[in-house]
Design a protein around this motif. Structure first.
Motif, mmCIF file in Angstrom:
data_model
loop_
_atom_site.group_PDB
_atom_site.id
_atom_site.type_symbol
_atom_site.label_atom_id
_atom_site.label_comp_id
_atom_site.label_asym_id
_atom_site.label_seq_id
_atom_site.Cartn_x
_atom_site.Cartn_y
_atom_site.Cartn_z
ATOM 1 N N UNK A 148 0.595 -1.367 -0.040
ATOM 2 C CA UNK A 148 0.105 -0.064 -0.019
ATOM 3 C C UNK A 148 0.715 1.154 0.078
ATOM 4 N N UNK A 149 1.914 1.270 0.844
ATOM 5 C CA UNK A 149 2.913 2.410 0.616
ATOM 6 C C UNK A 149 3.380 2.587 -0.901
ATOM 7 N N UNK A 150 3.575 1.755 -1.606
ATOM 8 C CA UNK A 150 4.027 1.612 -2.744
ATOM 9 C C UNK A 150 2.937 2.219 -4.056
ATOM 10 N N UNK A 151 1.869 1.767 -3.635
ATOM 11 C CA UNK A 151 0.718 2.086 -4.467
ATOM 12 C C UNK A 151 0.287 3.461 -4.303
ATOM 13 N N UNK A 152 0.383 3.936 -2.892
ATOM 14 C CA UNK A 152 -0.038 5.286 -2.675
ATOM 15 C C UNK A 152 0.989 6.275 -3.194
ATOM 16 N N UNK A 153 1.991 5.787 -3.664
ATOM 17 C CA UNK A 153 2.917 6.813 -4.175
ATOM 18 C C UNK A 153 2.625 6.770 -5.717
ATOM 19 N N UNK A 154 1.964 6.221 -6.089
ATOM 20 C CA UNK A 154 1.466 6.223 -7.644
ATOM 21 C C UNK A 154 0.863 7.560 -7.891
ATOM 22 N N UNK A 155 0.565 8.329 -6.965
ATOM 23 C CA UNK A 155 -0.214 9.433 -6.981
ATOM 24 C C UNK A 155 0.849 10.461 -7.810
ATOM 25 N N UNK A 156 2.083 10.296 -7.485
ATOM 26 C CA UNK A 156 3.018 11.124 -8.048
ATOM 27 C C UNK A 156 3.501 10.821 -9.355
ATOM 28 N N UNK A 157 2.865 9.756 -9.789
ATOM 29 C CA UNK A 157 3.129 9.396 -11.317
ATOM 30 C C UNK A 157 1.803 9.701 -12.195
ATOM 31 N N UNK A 158 0.497 9.613 -11.277
ATOM 32 C CA UNK A 158 -0.659 9.751 -12.051
ATOM 33 C C UNK A 158 -0.789 11.147 -12.261
ATOM 34 N N UNK A 159 -0.585 12.223 -11.501
ATOM 35 C CA UNK A 159 -0.581 13.585 -11.591
ATOM 36 C C UNK A 159 0.310 14.051 -12.918
ATOM 37 N N UNK A 160 1.288 13.656 -13.079
ATOM 38 C CA UNK A 160 2.095 14.202 -14.169
ATOM 39 C C UNK A 160 1.587 13.708 -15.420
ATOM 40 N N UNK A 161 1.065 12.430 -15.459
ATOM 41 C CA UNK A 161 0.619 11.809 -16.541
ATOM 42 C C UNK A 161 -0.695 12.264 -17.182
ATOM 43 N N UNK A 162 -1.446 12.680 -16.273
ATOM 44 C CA UNK A 162 -2.720 13.444 -16.444
ATOM 45 C C UNK A 162 -2.446 14.756 -17.064
#
Length: 585
Positions: free
Chosen positions: A136-150
């Motif tokens: 869950x710690x790794x997946x929560x950090x995906x938000x830092x990849x989601x925002x730039x991609x969007x």
């Protein structure tokens, strides 16, 4: 003053739910996130300009046969690719660094909450906590990849639309209107995906918790012959996790497939209309090539936008699970009062788990034995005295020196009352590092005395490495009896004013058990002519061992959650038939 039992507790000053954790993640990585997003946006703009550049080359160099213009155009195209590649590499580096750093910070934070001396009030099992602190710690950090991609995908869509507007207004409007429509349709399905992703991650965590419990308890399960039942339970949890994962994957797959199809139809429609315009002479061949290229290119950012809600849902679900730990209230209060000089342990009218109105007292210098006819009473007493039970979770009072245990400064309380549980874990390292784990300043003489009293000196002397004998994780390299004696030596070396030992000799033979009983009595209470300890110690032995009960000053007999008999081991063995059946079997 009695304390009633209740669940709950004060709210912790955590991040504020899953949304708060996501906001905090974005805030504390805003520097790298901003730079990385900007660079990825530049990359997407450069990607958008590639078909534009190719159209210009065809229209102004190839169609006219202008060699000089062709050379300049190719050099410009090469520079564009250089910018494109550099922006992607540097932007991805900033984003990946931010993601890995954030995941590390979250793992450390969750581990800190779990291991905090005050504990954490949560119903999550150990395996689930492990999943929260890792996956869950790794997946929560995906938000830092989601925002730039969007952001980058939106920039690409807008740049493509603006370019098409310059070429032909209807073509540009088709993209400008079609893109928001597609995004709106995607948002309608986002809550469903979030719910299913949350359910899948919760089911996976439960399966992980069941697997952890199964592996850690494999040895006692074999002793009870319960391996089949435990395996069946794990298969059920694993099957549930599989069904939930497939359920979430199905929803995500349908959503992504539909979104990509609609986006592709939009791109094909734009390309088809552009071809019709070219046949009518409304746009040039170069502009047609640009439109066709943009139509193919725009499928990628629109596809990215279609996939992002799934990743965003996963990040939000993981953030919500992280909040179960980070927002949880502490289990026990910090306490502020100093430890009284005379450490008298008293339990008055205590109700906790199977205990019902228990009264127990142990004075300084006393060695008290406790025989529990029911194992659950012994477990409840040991856990209550460990200091890991919230005051509101038990009735009655537990005092040390007349002060409520929960009101004493936590560090002093833990140092005053030490409970060595029945199943003690050893750490990876050496025998010596495990023995002095709680007493790093102990000298060689003190260590030797503790080893002798616990009969662990045999483990040390029997091996050439002595105290440097390697110990693997959880003490798996030692036998059950050796682990038990090393853990007992660690507890004795602490010289805690009140030491509670729960079945410390179940894995040793009768001769060793007798030696341990005499060693505990001699080390902590100075009997048999030996000099008494500098501090007056109190020892509580929760056991059915006749050797240990025989060295106790008095023995308390527990049944139905309360004290039903009290006396010396000899008197109880003579007068109480039930006592004889349990102890002298």
């Amino acid at each position: 003053m009695g304390r009633t039992s209740a669940r709950g507790g004060g709210a912790a000053s955590g991040p504020g739910g899953g949304a708060g954790i996501l906001r905090r993640t974005v805030a504390r990585n805003r520097g790298r996130l901003t730079i990385g997003t900007a660079l990825l946006a530049v990359h997407q703009i450069a990607e958008t300009m590639v078909p534009v550049a190719i159209g210009i080359i065809v229209g102004r160099a190839i169609s006219t046969g202008d060699t000089r213009a062709l050379v300049v155009s190719v050099l410009g195209l090469a520079a564009l690719f250089l910018v494109l590649t550099a922006a992607w590499r540097m932007g991805a580096r900033f984003i990946v660094f931010a993601m890995q750093n954030e995941a590390h910070l979250l793992r450390v934070e969750v581990a800190g909450r779990i291991l905090h001396p005050r504990g954490v009030r949560t119903d999550l099992r150990s395996g689930e906590l492990l999943t929260v602190s890792t996956s869950d710690a790794d997946r929560e950090a995906w938000i830092l990849d989601v925002i730039p991609r969007i952001v980058a995908a939106l920039v690409a869509a807008v740049a493509s639309a603006v370019t098409l507007l310059v070429i032909d207004v209807p073509l540009g409007l088709a993209v400008l209107i079609g893109t928001p429509l597609i995004l709106g349709l995607m948002q309608l399905a986002a809550p469903l995906i979030t719910r299913r992703a949350t359910a899948a991650q919760a089911a996976t965590a439960r399966a992980s918790g069941s697997a952890t419990d199964l592996v850690s308890g494999l040895r006692p399960l074999r002793g009870l012959g319960a391996e089949r039942a435990a395996a069946t339970r794990y298969r059920g949890a694993s099957g549930e996790a599989l069904r939930s994962t497939l359920h979430a994957a199905k929803a995500t797959g349908i959503f992504v497939g539909t979104s990509v199809t609609v986006s592709a139809l939009l791109a094909v429609g734009v390309a088809g209309v552009a071809g019709w315009f070219a046949l009518q002479g409304r746009i040039t061949i170069g502009e047609l090539i640009t439109v066709v290229g943009l139509s193919q290119f725009i499928i990628e950012p629109l596809g990215t936008l279609a996939r992002m809600p799934g990743f965003l849902a996963t990040a939000r679900a993981s953030a919500d699970r992280l909040a179960l730990v980070l927002d949880a209230a502490p289990m026990v209060p910090a306490g502020s009062q100093a430890l009284p000089p005379r450490v008298t342990l008293e339990l008055t009218d205590v109700s906790y788990r199977s205990l019902r109105g228990l009264d127990l007292h142990a004075h300084p210098g006393e060695l008290v034995g406790v025989l529990a006819h029911r194992p659950q009473d012994a477990e409840a007493l040991a856990h209550l005295l460990s200091g890991h039970v919230a005051p509101d979770d038990h009735g009655g009072t537990v005092t040390v020196g007349g002060v409520h245990l929960a009101d004493i400064d936590l560090a002093q309380a833990r140092g005053a009352v030490l409970v060595e549980p029945h199943n003690s874990d050893l750490f990876a390292g050496t025998v010596g590092s495990n023995v002095v784990a709680g007493s790093p300043d102990a000298d060689h003489t003190e260590v030797r005395r503790a080893l002798t009293a616990s009969a662990a000196v045999d483990v040390v002397d029997a091996h050439p490495d002595g105290l440097d004998l390697p110990v693997t994780d959880r003490g798996a390299s030692l036998s059950g009896g050796q682990r038990q004696r090393v853990a007992l030596a660690r507890a004795l070396l602490s010289q805690a004013p009140v030491l509670v030992l729960h079945d410390p000799t179940t894995a040793v033979d009768a001769v060793t058990e007798q030696a341990i009983a005499e060693g505990i009595s001699r080390l902590r209470h100075g009997v048999n002519g030996h000099e008494a300890p500098e501090r007056v110690h109190t020892t509580v032995l929760i056991t059915s061992s006749p050797a240990l009960l025989a060295v106790a000053d008095r023995v308390l007999v527990l049944d139905e959650g309360r004290v039903v008999r009290e006396g010396t081991h000899t008197d109880l063995a003579t007068a109480d038939e039930n006592y004889r059946k349990v102890v002298l079997r």
